[in-house]
Enzyme design. Structure first.
Site, PDB file in Angstrom:
ATOM      1  N   PRO A  28      48.633  57.768  69.264  1.00 60.60           N
ATOM      2  CA  PRO A  28      48.057  56.536  69.829  1.00 60.60           C
ATOM      3  C   PRO A  28      46.648  56.747  70.378  1.00 60.60           C
ATOM      4  O   PRO A  28      45.941  55.782  70.641  1.00 60.60           O
ATOM      5  CB  PRO A  28      49.041  56.141  70.944  1.00 60.60           C
ATOM      6  CG  PRO A  28      50.073  57.196  71.019  1.00 60.60           C
ATOM      7  CD  PRO A  28      49.865  58.182  69.925  1.00 60.60           C
TER       8      PRO A  28
ATOM      9  N   GLU B 258      55.704  63.790  74.189  1.00 58.41           N
ATOM     10  CA  GLU B 258      54.536  63.279  74.916  1.00 58.41           C
ATOM     11  C   GLU B 258      53.227  63.619  74.208  1.00 58.41           C
ATOM     12  O   GLU B 258      52.163  63.262  74.684  1.00 58.41           O
ATOM     13  CB  GLU B 258      54.524  63.831  76.346  1.00 58.41           C
ATOM     14  CG  GLU B 258      55.706  63.377  77.187  1.00 58.41           C
ATOM     15  CD  GLU B 258      55.809  61.858  77.273  1.00 58.41           C
ATOM     16  OE1 GLU B 258      54.816  61.221  77.675  1.00 58.41           O
ATOM     17  OE2 GLU B 258      56.873  61.325  76.922  1.00 58.41           O
TER      18      GLU B 258
ATOM     19  N   ARG C  32      48.801  51.989  48.453  1.00 62.84           N
ATOM     20  CA  ARG C  32      48.656  50.755  47.684  1.00 62.84           C
ATOM     21  C   ARG C  32      47.225  50.535  47.204  1.00 62.84           C
ATOM     22  O   ARG C  32      46.981  49.737  46.308  1.00 62.84           O
ATOM     23  CB  ARG C  32      49.161  49.542  48.488  1.00 62.84           C
ATOM     24  CG  ARG C  32      48.321  49.217  49.674  1.00 62.84           C
ATOM     25  CD  ARG C  32      48.949  48.104  50.498  1.00 62.84           C
ATOM     26  NE  ARG C  32      48.871  46.797  49.871  1.00 62.84           N
ATOM     27  CZ  ARG C  32      47.745  46.089  49.765  1.00 62.84           C
ATOM     28  NH1 ARG C  32      46.616  46.561  50.250  1.00 62.84           N
ATOM     29  NH2 ARG C  32      47.745  44.914  49.194  1.00 62.84           N
TER      30      ARG C  32
ATOM     31  N   ASP D 230      43.243  40.817  49.182  1.00 62.78           N
ATOM     32  CA  ASP D 230      43.984  40.881  50.443  1.00 62.78           C
ATOM     33  C   ASP D 230      43.229  40.295  51.604  1.00 62.78           C
ATOM     34  O   ASP D 230      42.025  40.359  51.660  1.00 62.78           O
ATOM     35  CB  ASP D 230      44.190  42.342  50.868  1.00 62.78           C
ATOM     36  CG  ASP D 230      45.175  43.048  50.009  1.00 62.78           C
ATOM     37  OD1 ASP D 230      45.941  42.371  49.343  1.00 62.78           O
ATOM     38  OD2 ASP D 230      45.142  44.285  50.031  1.00 62.78           O
TER      39      ASP D 230
HETATM   40 CL1  6GU Z   1      50.046  57.099  65.354  1.00 65.60          CL
HETATM   41  N1  6GU Z   1      51.937  57.271  67.159  1.00 65.60           N
HETATM   42  C1  6GU Z   1      52.656  56.768  68.171  1.00 65.60           C
HETATM   43  N2  6GU Z   1      53.607  57.531  68.726  1.00 65.60           N
HETATM   44  N3  6GU Z   1      52.489  55.549  68.661  1.00 65.60           N
HETATM   45  C2  6GU Z   1      51.539  54.815  68.095  1.00 65.60           C
HETATM   46  C3  6GU Z   1      50.754  55.257  67.042  1.00 65.60           C
HETATM   47  C4  6GU Z   1      50.978  56.521  66.598  1.00 65.60           C
HETATM   48  N4  6GU Z   1      49.895  54.286  66.700  1.00 65.60           N
HETATM   49  C5  6GU Z   1      50.164  53.270  67.505  1.00 65.60           C
HETATM   50  N5  6GU Z   1      51.135  53.579  68.358  1.00 65.60           N
END
Ligand code: 6GU
Length: 224
Positions: free
Chosen positions: A86, A113, A151, A166
Site C-alpha cells: 500500500p 505488517e 490484458r 477502454d
Molecule cells: Cl499492493 N497490498 C496491500 N496489502 N494492500 C493494498 C495494496 C497492496 N494496494 C492497495 N491496498
C-alpha cells in the site's frame, strides 16, 4: 511475457489465473505465469517466513532471507522486480501499459505488517499499490495487477481494438453502451445508435464519454 509471483498464499492467486482471458492467454503462450510459495525458500524445520519488528510494535514482518533467495534464484538481467505494498505508487492505466512492455516481472506479495526494509533497498525496482485502502494480503493486489497488465499484451484480447476503447486509455470514462433489444421494459436505445449514421454515432459516443467523465470523474478532465 513471463511473470513469477512470490507469495505465502499461492492458492489465493491461482483462482483468478484459471479463468477466462488470463487462462486463454497462458494456454496460447502469450504469457507464462508461475506462482511460487515463499516457504519453499526457507531452510529451517518450521519454514518460518516472518519475525517480530525491531523496536517493537504490533504484528509481524516478512523476513528478508526467503525473499532474497527466491528473487536471486528467479530474476535475470532484464527482470523487473515489483513489490506489492500500500506504500507503492498507485497503479494507473498508464503504469499498467509501461509494465506490459517488460519481458519479465517478478512480483513479491507483501503480507503481515510489511517486509524487512532491506528487501526494498536491495531487490525491488518498483513498488505498486492498487489503491488507497488496505488489504490483508498482497496476493489479491498482485492478481489485480497481473490482470491489468496481461490484458494489454498484444493478442490477449480477441479484438485488438478493445483495449484501446477502454475507460482510461483515452483518458476518459466510456459512455453508456447498449445491445439488443432496441426496446426493453419501456427503455429505449438512443435513436442515433440505431440510425446507421456512422459519423453521428461517433459524435454521440464521444459526447457521452465526455459527459460521463465530467459527471463522475471531473479530476480526469483537469489539465496537468
Ligand atoms: Cl499492493 N497490498 C496491500 N496489502 N494492500 C493494498 C495494496 C497492496 N494496494 C492497495 N491496498
Amino acid at each position: 511475457m513471463e511473470i513469477d509471483v512470490l507469495t505465502l498464499f499461492p492458492r489465493i492467486f491461482e483462482g483468478p489465473l484459471d479463468e477466462s482471458i488470463l487462462k486463454r492467454a497462458q494456454k496460447s503462450g502469450l504469457v507464462a505465469v508461475r506462482v511460487h510459495n515463499l516457504r519453499d525458500f526457507t531452510h529451517d524445520k518450521h519454514r518460518v517466513v516472518d519475525d517480530k519488528p525491531y523496536g517493537g510494535g504490533p504484528g509481524m514482518l516478512m523476513k528478508p532471507e526467503p525473499i532474497f533467495e527466491a528473487v536471486e534464484t528467479i530474476r535475470r538481467e532484464e527482470s523487473c522486480v515489483v513489490l506489492m505494498t500500500p506504500q507503492g505508487a498507485p497503479l494507473t492505466q498508464e503504469r499498467a501499459q509501461e509494465f506490459s512492455r517488460k519481458p519479465h516481472l517478478v512480483i513479491i506479495c507483501g503480507h503481515y505488517e510489511g517486509v524487512d526494509e532491506r528487501v526494498r533497498e536491495a531487490l525491488v525496482d518498483e513498488e505498486v499499490s492498487i489503491g488507497d485502502y488496505v488489504l490483508t494480503n498482497g496476493a489479491l493486489a498482485a492478481a489485480v495487477f497481473v490482470d491489468a497488465v496481461v490484458r494489454l499484451l498484444p493478442g490477449v484480447l480477441g479484438d485488438e481494438q478493445s483495449a484501446g476503447d477502454d475507460s482510461f486509455s483515452s483518458g476518459l470514462l466510456e459512455g453508456p453502451q447498449y445491445t439488443r433489444p432496441p426496446e426493453f421494459r419501456g427503455m429505449q436505445v438512443p435513436e442515433v445508435l440505431l440510425s446507421g449514421n456512422h459519423e453521428a454515432v461517433a459524435r454521440w459516443l464521444a459526447k457521452s464519454a465526455r459527459q460521463r467523465t465530467k459527471e463522475r470523474r471531473p479530476d480526469l478532465l483537469k489539465e496537468d
